[in-house]
Design a protein around this motif. Structure first.
Motif, PDB file in Angstrom:
ATOM      1  N   ALA C 123       0.975  -1.068  -0.105  1.00 45.89           N
ATOM      2  CA  ALA C 123      -0.028  -0.189  -0.047  1.00 45.89           C
ATOM      3  C   ALA C 123       0.860   1.383  -0.019  1.00 45.89           C
ATOM      4  O   ALA C 123       0.253   2.368  -0.182  1.00 45.89           O
ATOM      5  CB  ALA C 123      -0.756  -0.172   1.255  1.00 45.89           C
ATOM      6  N   GLY C 124       2.170   1.140   0.262  1.00 47.22           N
ATOM      7  CA  GLY C 124       3.020   2.410   0.471  1.00 47.22           C
ATOM      8  C   GLY C 124       2.604   3.128   1.455  1.00 47.22           C
ATOM      9  O   GLY C 124       3.306   4.438   1.347  1.00 47.22           O
ATOM     10  N   VAL C 125       2.037   2.573   2.564  1.00 50.80           N
ATOM     11  CA  VAL C 125       1.941   3.424   3.657  1.00 50.80           C
ATOM     12  C   VAL C 125       3.146   3.317   4.668  1.00 50.80           C
ATOM     13  O   VAL C 125       3.912   2.559   4.701  1.00 50.80           O
ATOM     14  CB  VAL C 125       0.573   3.106   4.557  1.00 50.80           C
ATOM     15  N   LYS C 126       3.191   4.398   5.628  1.00 47.99           N
ATOM     16  CA  LYS C 126       4.105   4.351   6.821  1.00 47.99           C
ATOM     17  C   LYS C 126       3.566   3.447   7.678  1.00 47.99           C
ATOM     18  O   LYS C 126       2.432   3.348   8.161  1.00 47.99           O
ATOM     19  CB  LYS C 126       4.249   5.844   7.365  1.00 47.99           C
ATOM     20  N   HIS C 127       4.497   2.520   8.319  1.00 42.18           N
ATOM     21  CA  HIS C 127       3.926   1.695   9.377  1.00 42.18           C
ATOM     22  C   HIS C 127       4.925   1.735  10.794  1.00 42.18           C
ATOM     23  O   HIS C 127       6.256   1.837  10.390  1.00 42.18           O
ATOM     24  CB  HIS C 127       3.888   0.162   8.915  1.00 42.18           C
ATOM     25  N   MET C 128       4.448   1.739  11.944  1.00 38.48           N
ATOM     26  CA  MET C 128       5.360   1.854  13.021  1.00 38.48           C
ATOM     27  C   MET C 128       4.776   0.686  14.041  1.00 38.48           C
ATOM     28  O   MET C 128       3.479   0.417  13.941  1.00 38.48           O
ATOM     29  CB  MET C 128       5.070   3.042  13.639  1.00 38.48           C
ATOM     30  N   VAL C 129       5.774   0.163  14.699  1.00 37.88           N
ATOM     31  CA  VAL C 129       5.105  -0.763  15.744  1.00 37.88           C
ATOM     32  C   VAL C 129       5.712  -0.286  17.105  1.00 37.88           C
ATOM     33  O   VAL C 129       6.583   0.390  17.358  1.00 37.88           O
ATOM     34  CB  VAL C 129       5.542  -2.218  15.574  1.00 37.88           C
TER      35      VAL C 129
END
Lengths: 387, 387, 387, 387
Positions: C123-129
């Motif tokens: 999706a080309g989104v930013k992701h953080m955990v």
């Protein structure tokens, strides 16, 4: 007052510690039913042993332990020579009907240690092994709390013995780094103490799995083979390190507790952090040998607004051995773990019972040590009952 | 839900801390009977105060506190401007019928602080003074233990507030080092907190004697007059330091306890060690603000083999304010002493009672501060009743 | 100033912590290039979510996360619902082109977490955990010391996360004790944090072997499924605990270091001791979250008579994030690990890069978690590369 | 090797400590140029002194100190009888040309202690006073850091000696609570040590002001007059406590530092907290005797991100006396402050110089003790030069 005539083999670190304990006993524990008599000290280097005898207060010297064992004016052989010599001396001592005090680790192998136990039992002599940390007053307090049920069911034992004296790659290849003399490295030297404390405080171990590493695989050959503060330098001839620098293992106790053990000589900043923590259903204890007079204690049934680990200074009248020493709040040092150890030795001989810890404990410790080693080699859990 | 419309004077360290507390209240203490409404913030520098308003979340700005006080859409004036401005603002606020929250020290002199109290009382407004350390959960625990008698009769109170931010001779002559603005140095800034804690925890002081020193008598003139981390350099124009670098005093409490107080900005290694210990006939407590979530607690009636100071982490359900925050073991920071302080302010206004601590406490503190100063000048014990 | 419109799913412990962080950002980090806008909060219980929205400051509410994800006025989905819900929400959010912040553990299984990563990447989104402990200033200091080589080659990493909130057998069967919702017990809840810190500070893990136990196998059914301070009572209906109470494991890092990990909820006296120590060839560091503002630091090249662990209070100007907070010596609390975490999220989005830690880190952590679980089941060392 | 023939008066707490030190010297410091010979021990109770001689290792006994002093086979008189006996014995010993080791406090009054010094000087004998805490390796380290300038200019000395052994009102009226025998209470017993440490580490004191209290004014008459662990009970005959339970004072050092001193026997939880902190322009040190092997050290010029107090375990090769003891990390106990003290005594006699500390130091300490007492009575600052 009966005197127990001691013949001691070895005069380095442990020889000094034992000598001091024998000297301290009549002064601090005059009520001991037997007192040691420092009859003879033995070492191969005649000059050095002579000097040690003078300094430590031994009446006579020997340069061959066979002669020492053969003397009929000796009641007990104290063995603190390097580990590879333990077995032969102990067997001979048993055969000669002498009581035996042997430093840990009992022997280089489990088989050897069993042979030593068997010999001592067949000879009917008293035998003790030098797990001196049991005799810290703070460790005794931990033992009392557990035995009296004040910590409840034990869930966790975690222990680590961290040192840093060989961190420098220029530190030389002393005997403690050679497998044929020392048996193993951090594992047998440091881990052995942790295992014994685990046995003493929590109980038997059912199975183990370990991992091990030698971070620095070659070191300068040593001019002086002994000492924890030897000096070496890079650039000259090197030799192979044949023992572990660090050994970790996990254990399951037969009583259901989980154990975690770590012994290393590569923990920068830790001169000698011999530490454990035990968590039970009703409380916990923490110990660190660098603050050996203290035990941290927690109880789940403390009032809910004041729950927390207590720093107990084990120098009160209520604590083991305190009557012999100084007023509350005045601490004692490392060396008196040995004084208390030798008190147990004297009392056991007087009461005609085996001291605690004895060769059985030495064998049990060795079984775990070897089980861990096997688990490292075979990369699998090893049952102690396999050994 | 009623809202209390706040007008605040000052926007530096304390202004930020208060703003944060007002923002935190509705989130963490939604049950508060009144919630603050951040109506207007006031400062002389229009740009700076505008920026502060935006950052901290104030609805409007003022550049003259007289205008702020004159507004009829403001219920309470929060004063955290430099100390020399406290009095005029407070008198005007009282006259205008506003409730008042004033940072400590209440004023530059005891006379001024009494005038402020009188004005507030005559106006019938609520007044509070910013002794925020009372509102640490660990301090509350100490208070509970003392009030409930669990420490018994109090024999000793010793306290020290140690900082080191002006240790460097190149640190410049900021306003906190000038008597006409700050009133005093370490004494009024740090010692005032210790005195209030003593009043809060132990009770009234009967007499004091102090000593004081300014170790570095001249400092570089400051470009920027505020901030604890200002930078200066030697070699340029210098100015005279007119406040104390360190003030110590001894005290006798009316209840019979002995007190020892030390405030200094010259204790290398101590960024902000605000610490006290109290010894009573049944137990003791120790507190250090650098570990503000902890209280060490000792009881004489603990079982004799496990007596020791407990490290209590005051984050359990049994501890004050803990329901508002995080699970046990998750600590809070300095700023929430202010959040709890503002909660008390809101509750007191709702209940139509004076908050605690209020201007009476500010005056009491000021009386001790000045008694100490007089004792330093006159080199004699000074009774607080003299003041 | 751009605003990032947040839609958050979940409003319990983590929901409160995240909300607080979003509120704190503009106040303490006004320089952040993007500020969060608390657009909508989502939960199944309409009344409860409505109340949370009011308390925490969310503009709107939703009761179905599908609706939240479908809104085109939301830029980022913050997922802190129970672990079993993470995956579906994250997949939907990615599909909708939303950035994603997801609490740890990323998912119930490694496969699921990989699916989530794949979806986010496609999706080309930013992701953080949410490995928030990375954002303690003291942990940052440890990171800096390691990265700059000041600790030298790393030999040892040992870490333990000890809690005691389920020690009481009457504590009820909340969702965190049920495998189908929580995935695992102490292992995924506490151990996951240790694994991430190990990855962050030391590097990749090559192989692991673990052991695990559920000490109390049945518990009272819970009336209230959430909360770390739930109350239960024995005597009523019981349910089976399906997760681990304690999990230990050993690890070998690809860089050669040895690792020891322990996570337990059965360590009496430890409310939340999240602690690690790292030993390198040039120094060591120690951290304990209960004193989260402190890092103990040792250097081998300190002068020989003053070698020792330093207690560094990471609140000086030289420490990460300190400019935003209070003067040196004034500590911050647990909650601001999240504030710093959200700062990283804002900065990464602004700079069009992935935040750190992101779903790759979540997957890596999950791989180790599952490798440990496999090693427990199969009683053997498991290579991470197997997973 | 020359032997110094010791005749010792007293055989209780200090007699045991001194005996142990004499026994330890040849073992741990064989390089000492003179070794003590335990010639004769003296006490009024013939049976008790006989038993002490046997236990401690003294060759002969005396029951009248006059006989001991008269013997020509004695080189040094060691005085550790109760304080009221010090003067007569010391004067006689000096007259007889014997060297003198005298426990602190030197005498009951300053005048007496000056008379003792004068007598010793006129007789040309060596004289030493028993301020044993100077001989902790950690205190030596503090001394080295100060003398070498590593702490810079000293601003603050604060010290407290806290005990709790008479907290219980039922504790009986032992000799230490009677002015005619003990001279004073906590002040002379505990405060004297702090004063000597201040002299040793910081330098001369210019003026003092003190406060004092006897919290419990009557106590049960004691059956056994000695011992810190005596037992008493309420309900029987009572006697008046004639010494202070606690004495605090402030001091100004001639070098400009400010001093704060507190000695008390009413600090619950403190068995023997003998603690000081020193702050200088370049660093600080902290010491607590309950952890006597440790010194906390801070330097202002440490790198800015790793500034903090270091916990130095003073057992490294670089630390005083360490060569005599055990490997680094293995601590020593209270008793060896005396061993080191006696080493200084032997070396000084061999080098034909006065030991340090000697009667001059005893007189200086006594002058401060009495100045404090005068300041308490007259409620004013007292210059030491007045005395």
């Amino acid at each position: 007052m009966k005197a127990l005539r001691i013949g001691m083999v070895g005069y380095k670190f442990m020889g000094k510690a034992h000598s001091n304990a024998y000297r301290a006993l009549p002064m601090f524990f005059p009520e001991a039913p037997i007192q040691p008599q420092m009859a003879a000290i033995c070492g191969r280097d005649a000059d050095a042993v002579q000097q040690a005898a003078g300094q430590y207060g031994w009446a006579e010297t020997e340069t061959d332990w066979r002669n020492l064992v053969a003397r009929d004016d000796i009641d007990l052989i104290d063995i603190n020579a390097p580990s590879d010599a333990h077995k032969d001396i102990a067997l001979a001592a048993a055969k000669a009907g002498k009581h035996i005090f042997c430093e840990k680790p009992l022997a280089l192998t489990l088989a050897d240690s069993r042979e030593m136990l068997k010999a001592a039992e067949e000879a009917g002599v008293k035998h003790m092994v030098g797990f001196n940390y049991r005799f810290s007053p703070a460790v005794r307090l931990a033992k009392n709390l557990i035995e009296s049920g004040r910590l409840g069911q034990i869930y966790h034992f975690r222990a680590w013995f961290l040192q840093d004296w060989i961190l420098d790659p220029a530190f030389p290849l002393v005997w403690r780094l050679q497998k044929d003399i020392a048996g193993s490295g951090s594992h047998g030297d440091l881990g052995a103490h942790l295992i014994d404390l685990a046995h003493y405080l929590v109980g038997d171990i059912q199975e183990v799995i370990g991992m091990s590493e030698t971070f620095i695989k070659e070191r300068p050959l040593a001019e002086n083979m002994t000492g924890l503060s030897a000096k070496g330098s890079l650039g000259g001839p090197m030799g192979k390190v044949t023992v572990d620098d660090a050994t970790l293992f996990m254990a399951r106790f037969t009583g259901g507790a989980l154990g975690s053990f770590e012994a290393t000589r590569f923990a920068a900043g830790h001169r000698s952090t011999n530490s454990f923590e035990i968590n039970g259903s009703k409380g916990s204890v923490k110990f660190d040998f660098e603050r050996m007079n203290e035990l941290e204690v927690y109880f789940t049934d403390d009032q809910e607004d004041v729950q927390g680990f207590r720093r107990v200074l084990a120098t009160d009248a209520a604590h083991a051995y305190s009557h012999a020493w100084w007023p509350a709040g005045h601490t004692i040092g490392f060396e008196h773990t040995f004084t208390h150890e030798m008190l147990e030795l004297m009392e056991a001989i007087h009461e005609d019972r085996q001291p605690s810890p004895n060769f059985h404990d030495g064998v049990k410790c060795q079984a775990v040590l070897e089980a861990v080693e096997r688990s490292v080699e075979e990369r699998r859990w090893v049952e102690i009952s396999e050994m």
